[in-house]
Design a protein around this motif. Sequence first.
Motif, short mmCIF file in Angstrom:
data_model
loop_
_atom_site.label_atom_id
_atom_site.label_comp_id
_atom_site.label_asym_id
_atom_site.label_seq_id
_atom_site.Cartn_x
_atom_site.Cartn_y
_atom_site.Cartn_z
N SER A 1 44.17 72.41 29.60
CA SER A 1 45.43 72.66 30.30
C SER A 1 46.00 71.38 30.89
CB SER A 1 45.23 73.70 31.40
OG SER A 1 44.26 73.27 32.32
N SER A 2 45.15 70.45 31.32
CA SER A 2 45.68 69.19 31.87
C SER A 2 46.33 68.36 30.77
CB SER A 2 44.58 68.39 32.55
OG SER A 2 43.57 68.04 31.63
N ASP A 3 45.73 68.37 29.54
CA ASP A 3 46.36 67.66 28.42
C ASP A 3 47.68 68.30 28.04
OD1 ASP A 3 44.26 65.91 28.27
OD2 ASP A 3 43.34 66.85 26.51
N ALA A 4 47.70 69.63 28.00
CA ALA A 4 48.91 70.34 27.60
C ALA A 4 50.03 70.10 28.60
CB ALA A 4 48.63 71.84 27.49
N SER A 5 49.71 70.16 29.90
CA SER A 5 50.77 69.94 30.88
C SER A 5 51.27 68.52 30.84
CB SER A 5 50.29 70.30 32.29
OG SER A 5 49.27 69.42 32.70
N ALA A 6 50.39 67.56 30.59
CA ALA A 6 50.83 66.16 30.51
C ALA A 6 51.75 65.97 29.33
CB ALA A 6 49.63 65.23 30.40
N GLU A 7 51.43 66.61 28.20
CA GLU A 7 52.28 66.46 27.03
C GLU A 7 53.59 67.21 27.22
OE1 GLU A 7 48.74 65.91 23.79
OE2 GLU A 7 50.43 67.16 23.28
N THR B 1 43.78 60.19 30.94
CA THR B 1 42.92 61.37 31.00
C THR B 1 41.86 61.11 32.05
OG1 THR B 1 41.27 60.61 29.40
CG2 THR B 1 43.24 61.70 28.50
N PRO B 2 41.09 62.13 32.41
CA PRO B 2 40.03 61.90 33.39
C PRO B 2 38.99 60.87 32.93
CG PRO B 2 40.44 64.24 33.15
CD PRO B 2 41.24 63.54 32.09
N LEU B 3 38.85 60.68 31.62
CA LEU B 3 37.85 59.76 31.09
C LEU B 3 38.40 58.37 30.77
CD1 LEU B 3 36.10 62.26 28.67
CD2 LEU B 3 35.37 61.58 30.96
N GLY B 4 39.67 58.16 30.95
CA GLY B 4 40.29 56.88 30.61
C GLY B 4 41.67 57.11 30.03
N ARG B 5 42.01 56.38 29.00
CA ARG B 5 43.28 56.57 28.31
C ARG B 5 43.05 57.11 26.91
NH1 ARG B 5 47.08 51.24 29.31
NH2 ARG B 5 47.73 51.79 31.40
N THR B 6 43.95 57.96 26.47
CA THR B 6 43.95 58.40 25.08
C THR B 6 45.15 57.75 24.42
OG1 THR B 6 42.85 60.48 25.56
CG2 THR B 6 44.13 60.37 23.52
N TYR B 7 44.90 57.11 23.29
CA TYR B 7 45.95 56.46 22.53
C TYR B 7 46.17 57.23 21.24
CZ TYR B 7 45.65 52.31 25.48
OH TYR B 7 45.69 51.45 26.54
N LEU C 1 38.91 61.80 19.15
CA LEU C 1 38.37 61.31 20.41
C LEU C 1 37.52 60.06 20.25
CD1 LEU C 1 37.37 64.73 22.00
CD2 LEU C 1 39.33 63.30 22.62
N GLY C 2 37.34 59.64 19.00
CA GLY C 2 36.55 58.44 18.75
C GLY C 2 35.05 58.64 18.99
N LEU C 3 34.58 59.86 18.72
CA LEU C 3 33.19 60.19 18.97
C LEU C 3 32.40 60.36 17.68
CD1 LEU C 3 33.62 62.99 21.68
CD2 LEU C 3 32.85 60.66 22.07
N ARG C 4 31.13 60.10 17.76
CA ARG C 4 30.18 60.48 16.71
C ARG C 4 29.64 61.84 17.14
NH1 ARG C 4 28.42 56.08 13.52
NH2 ARG C 4 29.20 54.11 14.30
N ASN D 1 40.53 50.51 31.33
CA ASN D 1 40.98 49.12 31.39
C ASN D 1 41.46 48.57 30.05
OD1 ASN D 1 40.35 49.01 34.11
ND2 ASN D 1 38.26 48.38 33.71
N GLU D 2 41.24 49.32 28.96
CA GLU D 2 41.64 48.82 27.65
C GLU D 2 43.14 48.99 27.46
OE1 GLU D 2 38.64 49.13 24.38
OE2 GLU D 2 38.00 50.82 25.62
N GLN D 3 43.76 47.95 27.01
CA GLN D 3 45.20 47.91 26.84
C GLN D 3 45.57 48.14 25.37
OE1 GLN D 3 47.30 47.64 29.52
NE2 GLN D 3 45.36 47.87 30.60
#
Length: 160
Positions: free
Chosen positions: A67-73, A99-105, A8-11, A123-125
């Motif tokens: 569940s939202s991630d699982a259904s999207a995948e 995702t609700p927080l932006g995009r997951t790459y 998730l790119g988190l500390r 907004n990040e591409q």
Amino acid sequence: MDTRRLELGLRWKGVVERAGITHQTLLQLRKGQAVADFTVSRVEQALEWAPGSIARIMEGGDPHPTSSDASAEDEGEDRLDGPIADLLDDGESLTWWQTPLGRTYRLESATPGYAVEAGFGANEQPEDVIDDLRQLLESTLAQAEVLAKRRSGGRRARRP
């Protein structure tokens, strides 16, 4: 938890902030010590895991995505698979989804079996995040190498 945090790119500070808990409480949970069920639920939400994921980990299983991630995948909803061939090295592939927080790459390595995922702003591409994902992937590969060396060297029979 550490792997998911990196995906998730988190500390750890980011996990604490997302969950609304203290560093000490998170440390207790990471050590397998008892914490309130509410706390466990908040950490699962912060890591974007389905309820019960931490209990599954403690029993030796794997966490489940929300569940939202699982259904999207599973359904491929809001998931974009692009060819971004000009930006990627040989053997790399990049996918992303909203995702609700932006995009997951997700960047998959030319080294089989290795990939990283990280969340970025809406907004990040792709061209903006590839270098960041490569740095995360390099760190993951280096950690995997250290673990492999430790495991291969740490299993010697002891002399009586």
